[in-house]
Scaffold this motif. Structure first.
Motif, PDB file in Angstrom:
ATOM      1  N   PRO A  74       0.813  -1.223   0.000  1.00 31.72           N
ATOM      2  CA  PRO A  74       0.000   0.000   0.000  1.00 31.72           C
ATOM      3  C   PRO A  74       0.844   1.271   0.000  1.00 31.72           C
ATOM      4  CG  PRO A  74      -0.201  -1.183   2.109  1.00 31.72           C
ATOM      5  CD  PRO A  74       0.514  -2.085   1.159  1.00 31.72           C
ATOM      6  N   ARG A  78       0.497   4.286  -2.818  1.00 35.48           N
ATOM      7  CA  ARG A  78       0.245   5.687  -2.447  1.00 35.48           C
ATOM      8  C   ARG A  78       1.361   6.599  -2.963  1.00 35.48           C
ATOM      9  NH1 ARG A  78      -0.109   8.855   3.092  1.00 35.48           N
ATOM     10  NH2 ARG A  78      -1.697  10.383   2.469  1.00 35.48           N
ATOM     11  N   HIS A 183      -7.381  15.338   0.623  1.00 33.20           N
ATOM     12  CA  HIS A 183      -7.232  15.151   2.073  1.00 33.20           C
ATOM     13  C   HIS A 183      -8.442  14.430   2.647  1.00 33.20           C
ATOM     14  CE1 HIS A 183      -4.337  18.343   1.139  1.00 33.20           C
ATOM     15  NE2 HIS A 183      -3.605  17.648   1.964  1.00 33.20           N
ATOM     16  N   HIS A 212      -7.837   2.027  -1.570  1.00 35.32           N
ATOM     17  CA  HIS A 212      -7.989   1.974  -0.114  1.00 35.32           C
ATOM     18  C   HIS A 212      -8.544   0.613   0.332  1.00 35.32           C
ATOM     19  CE1 HIS A 212      -8.035   6.658   0.490  1.00 35.32           C
ATOM     20  NE2 HIS A 212      -6.874   6.190   0.090  1.00 35.32           N
ATOM     21  N   GLY A 215      -4.098  -1.209   3.086  1.00 30.56           N
ATOM     22  CA  GLY A 215      -3.335  -0.111   3.693  1.00 30.56           C
ATOM     23  C   GLY A 215      -3.987   0.462   4.936  1.00 30.56           C
ATOM     24  N   PHE A 216      -3.352   1.469   5.474  1.00 27.15           N
ATOM     25  CA  PHE A 216      -3.699   1.973   6.809  1.00 27.15           C
ATOM     26  C   PHE A 216      -3.722   3.502   6.841  1.00 27.15           C
ATOM     27  CE2 PHE A 216      -1.446  -1.987   6.832  1.00 27.15           C
ATOM     28  CZ  PHE A 216      -2.199  -2.779   7.676  1.00 27.15           C
ATOM     29  N   HIS A 218      -3.471   6.862   9.741  1.00 32.38           N
ATOM     30  CA  HIS A 218      -3.202   7.302  11.123  1.00 32.38           C
ATOM     31  C   HIS A 218      -4.468   7.911  11.725  1.00 32.38           C
ATOM     32  CE1 HIS A 218       0.875   7.006   9.506  1.00 32.38           C
ATOM     33  NE2 HIS A 218       1.276   6.888  10.750  1.00 32.38           N
ATOM     34  N   ASN A 221      -6.208  11.265  10.887  1.00 34.25           N
ATOM     35  CA  ASN A 221      -6.958  11.440   9.648  1.00 34.25           C
ATOM     36  C   ASN A 221      -8.446  11.101   9.756  1.00 34.25           C
ATOM     37  OD1 ASN A 221      -4.993  12.465   7.798  1.00 34.25           O
ATOM     38  ND2 ASN A 221      -3.974  10.472   7.912  1.00 34.25           N
ATOM     39  N   SER A 289     -13.551  11.124   3.491  1.00 36.35           N
ATOM     40  CA  SER A 289     -13.474  11.207   2.024  1.00 36.35           C
ATOM     41  C   SER A 289     -13.830   9.872   1.357  1.00 36.35           C
ATOM     42  CB  SER A 289     -12.074  11.647   1.596  1.00 36.35           C
ATOM     43  OG  SER A 289     -11.124  10.762   2.136  1.00 36.35           O
TER      44      SER A 289
HETATM   45  C1  HEM Z   1      -9.747  10.230  -3.384  1.00 32.93           C
HETATM   46  C2  HEM Z   1      -9.084  10.892  -2.514  1.00 32.93           C
HETATM   47  C3  HEM Z   1      -8.062  10.329  -1.571  1.00 32.93           C
HETATM   48  C4  HEM Z   1      -7.839  10.759  -0.301  1.00 32.93           C
HETATM   49  C5  HEM Z   1      -8.577  11.892   0.393  1.00 32.93           C
HETATM   50  C6  HEM Z   1      -6.795   9.950   0.247  1.00 32.93           C
HETATM   51  C7  HEM Z   1      -6.276  10.121   1.511  1.00 32.93           C
HETATM   52  C8  HEM Z   1      -5.472   9.204   2.138  1.00 32.93           C
HETATM   53  C9  HEM Z   1      -5.067   9.281   3.513  1.00 32.93           C
HETATM   54  C10 HEM Z   1      -5.411  10.416   4.467  1.00 32.93           C
HETATM   55  C11 HEM Z   1      -4.352   8.169   3.777  1.00 32.93           C
HETATM   56  C12 HEM Z   1      -3.776   7.760   5.129  1.00 32.93           C
HETATM   57  C13 HEM Z   1      -2.358   8.204   5.308  1.00 32.93           C
HETATM   58  C14 HEM Z   1      -1.852   7.853   6.668  1.00 32.93           C
HETATM   59  O1  HEM Z   1      -2.512   8.163   7.653  1.00 32.93           O
HETATM   60  O2  HEM Z   1      -0.742   7.280   6.753  1.00 32.93           O
HETATM   61  C15 HEM Z   1      -4.281   7.395   2.567  1.00 32.93           C
HETATM   62  C16 HEM Z   1      -3.649   6.197   2.447  1.00 32.93           C
HETATM   63  C17 HEM Z   1      -3.575   5.492   1.274  1.00 32.93           C
HETATM   64  N1  HEM Z   1      -3.980   5.926   0.027  1.00 32.93           N
HETATM   65 FE1  HEM Z   1      -5.208   7.446  -0.330  1.00 32.93          FE
HETATM   66  N2  HEM Z   1      -6.403   9.037  -0.689  1.00 32.93           N
HETATM   67  C18 HEM Z   1      -7.147   9.233  -1.818  1.00 32.93           C
HETATM   68  C19 HEM Z   1      -7.002   8.559  -3.006  1.00 32.93           C
HETATM   69  C20 HEM Z   1      -6.088   7.564  -3.228  1.00 32.93           C
HETATM   70  C21 HEM Z   1      -5.766   7.009  -4.516  1.00 32.93           C
HETATM   71  C22 HEM Z   1      -6.345   7.492  -5.837  1.00 32.93           C
HETATM   72  C23 HEM Z   1      -4.843   6.035  -4.308  1.00 32.93           C
HETATM   73  C24 HEM Z   1      -4.134   5.164  -5.288  1.00 32.93           C
HETATM   74  C25 HEM Z   1      -4.491   4.929  -6.521  1.00 32.93           C
HETATM   75  C26 HEM Z   1      -4.620   5.953  -2.886  1.00 32.93           C
HETATM   76  C27 HEM Z   1      -3.844   5.040  -2.256  1.00 32.93           C
HETATM   77  C28 HEM Z   1      -3.661   4.967  -0.885  1.00 32.93           C
HETATM   78  C29 HEM Z   1      -3.086   3.820  -0.201  1.00 32.93           C
HETATM   79  C30 HEM Z   1      -2.702   2.503  -0.842  1.00 32.93           C
HETATM   80  C31 HEM Z   1      -3.021   4.166   1.158  1.00 32.93           C
HETATM   81  C32 HEM Z   1      -2.458   3.324   2.292  1.00 32.93           C
HETATM   82  C33 HEM Z   1      -1.015   3.717   2.534  1.00 32.93           C
HETATM   83  C34 HEM Z   1      -0.312   2.882   3.563  1.00 32.93           C
HETATM   84  O3  HEM Z   1      -0.875   1.970   4.144  1.00 32.93           O
HETATM   85  O4  HEM Z   1       0.903   3.137   3.791  1.00 32.93           O
HETATM   86  N3  HEM Z   1      -5.360   6.930  -2.266  1.00 32.93           N
HETATM   87  N4  HEM Z   1      -4.966   8.052   1.590  1.00 32.93           N
END
Ligand code: HEM
Length: 346
Positions: A74, A78, A183, A212, A215-216, A218, A221, A289
């Motif tokens: 994940p 990201r 965000h 989503h 993955g994780f 914090h 958020n 979101s």
């Molecule tokens: C649509 C709006 C989106 C918002 C508002 C958003 C926001 C976030 C936030 C706040 C996190 C958590 C970060 C943390 O606390 O460490 C996150 C994690 C993540 N996001 Fe998004 N995201 C969005 C779209 C996407 C898209 C389009 C992708 C990939 C194509 C994506 C892939 C990921 C992944 C895989 C994680 C997990 C990361 C981890 O576990 O290290 N996100 N996202």
């Protein structure tokens, strides 16, 4: 006709021609800048002659890394998303800030600090191995696009072919990150506006949010949803009571551990599947979101369709991530470089 008069007419025609050619040239420049043309500059066979083992090498590194640290999957997906949304898919997120420099690099922007270091490491490892076989040929941006695909597949998601030919960007600025990244508290209108500014549709927004599925996040958020939703001093009514209870245990309103994370997908946290969309319908979404995708009538039918059909999700996701991977890609020495080490400029 006086000479002066003739000269004036000639001058007028000359200026007219000049304007005309400028219009043609500038409109060509505009065409060259559209994502459609950029789409065409990437190809599947870009490294077939110069680095035929590329995908095998990246595949080797990602599968090894996934075995010891599945959370790299994940994190790397990201990383790819944040790279593409800020100045295009050009590996600029991988660059480290220069010591003593006034402007920090993208990597050090607040929104990217949460991306686990393993994701950066795995790209750097793959790059080092690729450099040992085909020096100075393959961009970090392409390695990131390939690694993201591999990790999606390793987590149970679709395997899709990746077009290549991106060059690495020459600049990386932390100050550009905030406005270009969605965000947790973004409204649906914010999300639609941002995605549309990158050439992505409402369908792409819903489909790509399916990342989503693994993955994780914090506590910071989503903690407002647990205790004080939109200033009401009450939890978000659109959160399942059992999920609310368990999230509250991990994330107290005050004084919690800032390192604590919760899985996005409460039912199948490690599998890249369409359970994310089923969860949204059962009030099991983690971020506000995510939740808005089911609450808004424009996106709800898409959530419902994707929740019913995993194959549709996989097919649509493969197409949408190809579009994501095309955003403002760079080509040529004027706009880019091929870095030897992804964290450092040439
Ligand atoms: C649509 C709006 C989106 C918002 C508002 C958003 C926001 C976030 C936030 C706040 C996190 C958590 C970060 C943390 O606390 O460490 C996150 C994690 C993540 N996001 Fe998004 N995201 C969005 C779209 C996407 C898209 C389009 C992708 C990939 C194509 C994506 C892939 C990921 C992944 C895989 C994680 C997990 C990361 C981890 O576990 O290290 N996100 N996202």
């Amino acid at each position: 006709m006086s000479l002066y008069y003739r000269l004036s007419i000639l001058m007028f025609i000359f200026i007219l021609l000049l304007c005309f050619t400028t219009i043609i040239f500038s409109s060509q420049a505009t065409i060259v800048n559209t994502s459609l043309i950029r789409h065409r500059i990437l190809t599947f066979d870009y490294y077939d002659k110069t680095c035929p083992q590329l995908e095998q090498i990246v595949g080797f590194v990602t599968s090894q890394k996934f075995k010891v640290s599945p959370a790299t999957a994940p994190a790397t997906i990201r990383l790819f998303f944040h790279d593409c949304f800020v100045q295009g898919c050009d590996g600029s997120i991988l660059i480290s800030s220069k010591p003593g420099s006034k402007e920090l690099a993208e990597k050090d922007a607040q929104d990217n600090k949460e991306i686990p270091e393993e994701a950066f490491d795995s790209i750097e490892q793959a790059k080092a191995m690729v450099e040992s076989k085909c020096p100075g040929v393959v961009s970090c941006a392409d390695i990131l696009a390939l690694a993201a695909r591999d990790y999606i597949h390793l987590s149970g998601g679709p395997y899709y072919p990746v077009k290549k030919g991106r060059w690495d960007g020459r600049t990386s600025m932390a100050s550009l990150v905030y406005a270009n990244i969605p965000h947790a508290n973004s409204t649906i209108d914010d999300l639609l506006k941002l995605f549309s500014s990158k050439g992505l549709t409402i369908n792409d927004l819903v489909v790509l949010s399916g990342a989503h599925s693994i993955g994780f996040a914090h506590c910071k958020n989503f903690v407002n949803r647990l205790y004080n939703f939109q200033g009401t001093n009450k939890p978000d009514p659109n959160i399942d009571p059992r999920l609310l209870k368990s999230l509250k245990m991990s994330c107290p309103q005050y004084g919690g551990n800032i390192g604590v994370v919760a899985p996005f997908d409460a039912t199948t946290p490690f599998a890249f599947d369409n359970a994310y969309y089923q969860n949204l319908q059962g009030k099991l979404g983690l971020l506000a979101s995510d939740n808005v995708l089911f609450l808004d009538p424009r996106t709800r039918p898409l959530v419902q369709d994707l929740g019913k059909d995993k194959n549709k999700f996989f097919g649509d996701f493969s197409l949408a991530i190809e579009k994501l991977g095309n955003i403002s890609v760079k080509r040529g020495k004027k706009h880019g470089e091929i870095r030897r080490v992804c964290s450092m400029h040439l």
